[in-house]
Motif scaffolding. Structure first.
Motif, short mmCIF file in Angstrom:
data_model
loop_
_atom_site.label_atom_id
_atom_site.label_comp_id
_atom_site.label_asym_id
_atom_site.label_seq_id
_atom_site.Cartn_x
_atom_site.Cartn_y
_atom_site.Cartn_z
N THR A 170 1.02 -1.28 0.16
CA THR A 170 -0.40 -0.25 0.19
C THR A 170 0.96 1.75 0.22
O THR A 170 0.77 2.59 0.31
CB THR A 170 -1.36 -0.07 0.90
N ASP A 208 -1.12 -5.20 -2.69
CA ASP A 208 -3.06 -4.51 -2.34
C ASP A 208 -4.23 -4.26 -2.69
O ASP A 208 -3.64 -3.16 -3.21
CB ASP A 208 -2.64 -4.28 -0.97
N TYR A 240 -8.00 -3.46 -2.51
CA TYR A 240 -8.99 -3.18 -1.60
C TYR A 240 -8.84 -1.95 -1.71
O TYR A 240 -9.48 -1.40 -2.26
CB TYR A 240 -8.15 -3.53 0.37
N TRP A 241 -7.91 -1.45 -0.91
CA TRP A 241 -7.75 0.36 -0.86
C TRP A 241 -7.34 0.71 -2.43
O TRP A 241 -8.44 1.87 -2.76
CB TRP A 241 -6.44 0.96 -0.15
N LYS A 287 -6.02 0.39 -7.26
CA LYS A 287 -5.62 -0.34 -7.96
C LYS A 287 -4.65 0.28 -8.70
O LYS A 287 -4.25 -0.03 -9.79
CB LYS A 287 -7.01 -1.39 -8.58
N ARG A 327 -4.16 -9.05 -0.70
CA ARG A 327 -5.47 -8.49 0.38
C ARG A 327 -6.20 -7.69 -1.24
O ARG A 327 -6.23 -6.97 -2.17
CB ARG A 327 -5.50 -7.35 1.06
N ASP A 328 -7.32 -8.70 -1.30
CA ASP A 328 -7.99 -8.59 -2.83
C ASP A 328 -7.56 -8.89 -3.88
O ASP A 328 -7.31 -8.54 -4.84
CB ASP A 328 -8.91 -7.77 -2.76
#
Length: 255
Positions: free
Chosen positions: A67, A98, A100-101, A103, A132-133
């Motif tokens: 992130t 990650d 999630y937050w 892309k 995550r995702d």
């Protein structure tokens, strides 16, 4: 009973008011080994200070968290490389993908992930994966980098049984924490189908506090709640779970 927390952000600002007391609670609970993942260069000094204060208990990793992969990620990777060259670390982590937050930086995240895997191989270190995702995106990089020298921990594993087996196929152990205690966590439904030799314990403190503390600040002493849950899942005494998972952590980190 010695318990190992393989993933805890003890340098986090969340502990600035009571870090000493929080550490003592963990030590009193039998948690004697704390493995500390990196996030980015802004936290390096805090991590070094923590190691200086608890030299017998705290073991540092070095890496760039997905992130925090932004426009300047190559500068951050240079920081990681510089520190790996001049000091002993016990893993390259936490690294991965990650989605999630945001892309926006997927390509850069995968590039940074692959680059840091190669650094880990160079220094014969394990990797600690954040996903995550992004199981497909993480597995894509692992498939590309698989083979000799690739090993480590799939931190905060939240996938399916099939994804668990795929992670194990890349010589990873599964990091199990508070999610195993959640009513909707799902992994508790199949975890007993994974041999305990593939499992390590973690908190990810100050995040992902286990039940009954869910939603509150997590801390390393709460790993005992994860231990209790695994004791129930595997129908084994807590002391045995603690011993096996600590041995597993020694196999990964070399200490």
């Amino acid at each position: 009973m010695i318990v190992t927390d393989t993933h805890t952000h003890l340098y986090s600002e969340a502990f600035d008011e009571d870090r000493g007391e929080m550490m003592q609670r963990a030590l009193d609970a039998g948690v004697e080994r704390f493995f500390i993942p990196a996030i980015d260069s802004a936290y390096t000094q805090s991590m070094l200070d923590l190691e200086t204060k608890y030299p017998d208990n705290v073991f540092l990793m070095m890496g760039l968290h997905p992130t925090h992969v932004k426009e300047n990620y190559k500068e951050e990777l240079a920081h990681v490389e510089e520190w790996l060259a001049k000091k002993k670390f016990y893993a390259v982590g936490e690294i991965g993908v990650d989605l999630y937050w945001d892309k926006t930086f997927l390509k850069e995240q995968q590039d940074a992930f692959a680059y840091q895997i190669r650094l880990a191989k160079k220094y014969e270190l394990p990797i600690v994966i954040h996903c995550r995702d992004a199981f497909d995106e993480v597995f894509e990089v692992l498939e590309q980098e698989k083979g000799e020298g690739l090993f480590g921990i799939f931190h905060c594993f939240t996938g399916t049984l099939e994804q668990a087996h795929q992670a194990l196929s890349y010589n990873m152990k599964l990091g199990i924490g508070g999610v195993a205690t959640f009513k909707n966590g799902k992994i508790d439904q199949f975890l007993n189908q994974i041999d305990l030799k593939h499992i390590v314990l973690e908190t990810d403190a100050p995040y992902l506090a286990p039940a009954p503390y869910r939603g509150k600040r997590n801390e390393s002493s709460y790993i005992i709640k994860v231990l209790e849950k695994l004791s129930s899942i595997y129908s084994m005494p807590e002391e045995e779970i603690a011993a096996i998972t600590t041995e597993n952590s020694k196999e990964i980190f070399g200490i």
